[in-house]
Enzyme design. Structure first.
Site, PDB file in Angstrom:
ATOM      1  N   HIS A   1       0.836  -1.205  -0.081  1.00 26.16           N
ATOM      2  CA  HIS A   1      -0.054  -0.098   0.086  1.00 26.16           C
ATOM      3  C   HIS A   1       0.863   1.291  -0.014  1.00 26.16           C
ATOM      4  O   HIS A   1       2.044   1.084   0.406  1.00 26.16           O
ATOM      5  CB  HIS A   1      -0.832   0.113   1.161  1.00 26.16           C
TER       6      HIS A   1
ATOM      7  N   CYS B   1      -1.841  -0.262   9.963  1.00 25.56           N
ATOM      8  CA  CYS B   1      -2.999  -1.023   9.647  1.00 25.56           C
ATOM      9  C   CYS B   1      -3.964  -1.908  10.728  1.00 25.56           C
ATOM     10  O   CYS B   1      -5.062  -2.162  10.500  1.00 25.56           O
ATOM     11  CB  CYS B   1      -2.561  -2.129   8.439  1.00 25.56           C
TER      12      CYS B   1
END
Ligand code: CIR
Length: 261
Positions: A167, A254
């Site tokens: 990401h 995350c």
């Protein structure tokens, strides 16, 4: 857009954690150690002044501990994401009731858009949106429109060809005070012009995923040069052991959804 937060939503890894998606070549995670590291992560959030809300582990979704990917909290508004990995799609409905306590009618990313929260980096002047294997152009467009409703500008950064990152936030994080932590491969991107950049050493690239929370910065333990670089600039880093989450391509950001103050 601030770096002040009041609450964090977290979900410990479930018994199926090792069945989650990964590209890392670091071996299978040890669930017991992952649970210990998760508990220490929650204590670190508490040390930053956050009220930590623990959701139950969810064995139906091996990657469900990575709650950040399922939703965005911006100001008093919320957006339910639409994860790019099909195995993670059901995580959004599973997080929705927890989001509803703060925002009863969240917006949503709709098909064919896909968006993982890990591709969204808020800063003090704009939101950076990663285009990745998980977040497509349509997802990024829908997010940009949603942000524009509140006059929040955004810019995209294509990370498809950046090796080693899943990401955008695997390679870059907001530090506050006008600065970003960034891997060398992203440091020259035009969207980052005007930011102060704290470039991580190539051998500490995992450290680029860090989290500014109130007066502290959570950093992955084992990255002494990055910690020193933060201290030199007046930050107060709080190291957290992350080995078992790194095995599953996960980082510090995350593991929580943070609610802005
Ligand atoms: C996945 O591949 O989706 C998970 N194993 C890791 C997700 C990490 N999330 C993040 O960096 N925001």
């Amino acid at each position: 857009m601030s770096q002040r937060f009041t609450h964090a939503l977290v979900r410990p890894p479930g018994r199926t954690f090792a069945d989650g998606l990964t590209t890392a070549d670091l071996g299978a995670p040890d669930l017991e150690l992952a649970l210990e590291q998760h508990a220490a992560y929650c204590r670190a959030l508490g040390a930053c002044g956050l009220e930590v809300i623990q959701l139950p582990a969810d064995d139906a979704f091996p990657d469900s501990t990575f709650v950040e990917d399922t939703a965005l909290l911006v100001g008093r508004r919320a957006l339910l994401a639409r994860p790019g990995a099909p195995s993670r799609a059901g995580e959004v409905e599973a997080i929705a009731p927890a989001i509803a306590r703060w925002c009863p009618a969240p917006a949503r990313i709709d098909a064919p858009g896909t968006l993982d929260g890990g591709d969204v980096c808020e800063t003090d002047r704009l939101v950076l949106i990663g285009l990745s294997e998980r977040t497509n152009e349509e997802g990024a467009r829908q997010l940009a429109r949603w942000l524009a409703e509140e006059s929040i500008p955004s810019a995209t950064i294509d990370v498809h060809d950046v090796p080693g990152i899943l990401h955008l936030k695997s390679g870059l994080s907001w530090l506050g005070e006008g600065r970003l932590a960034v891997i060398p491969a992203l440091a020259g991107h035009p969207a980052l012009a005007g930011f102060g950049l704290v470039t991580v050493e190539p051998e500490e690239s995992y450290a680029a995923n860090c989290v500014r929370i109130n007066d502290r910065v959570l950093v992955a333990r084992g990255n002494p040069r990055f910690e020193a670089a933060l201290r030199e600039r007046g930050y107060d880093p709080l190291p957290v052991a992350m080995s078992e989450f790194a095995r599953m391509d996960g980082g510090l950001t995350c593991l929580s959804l943070r609610r802005p103050a």
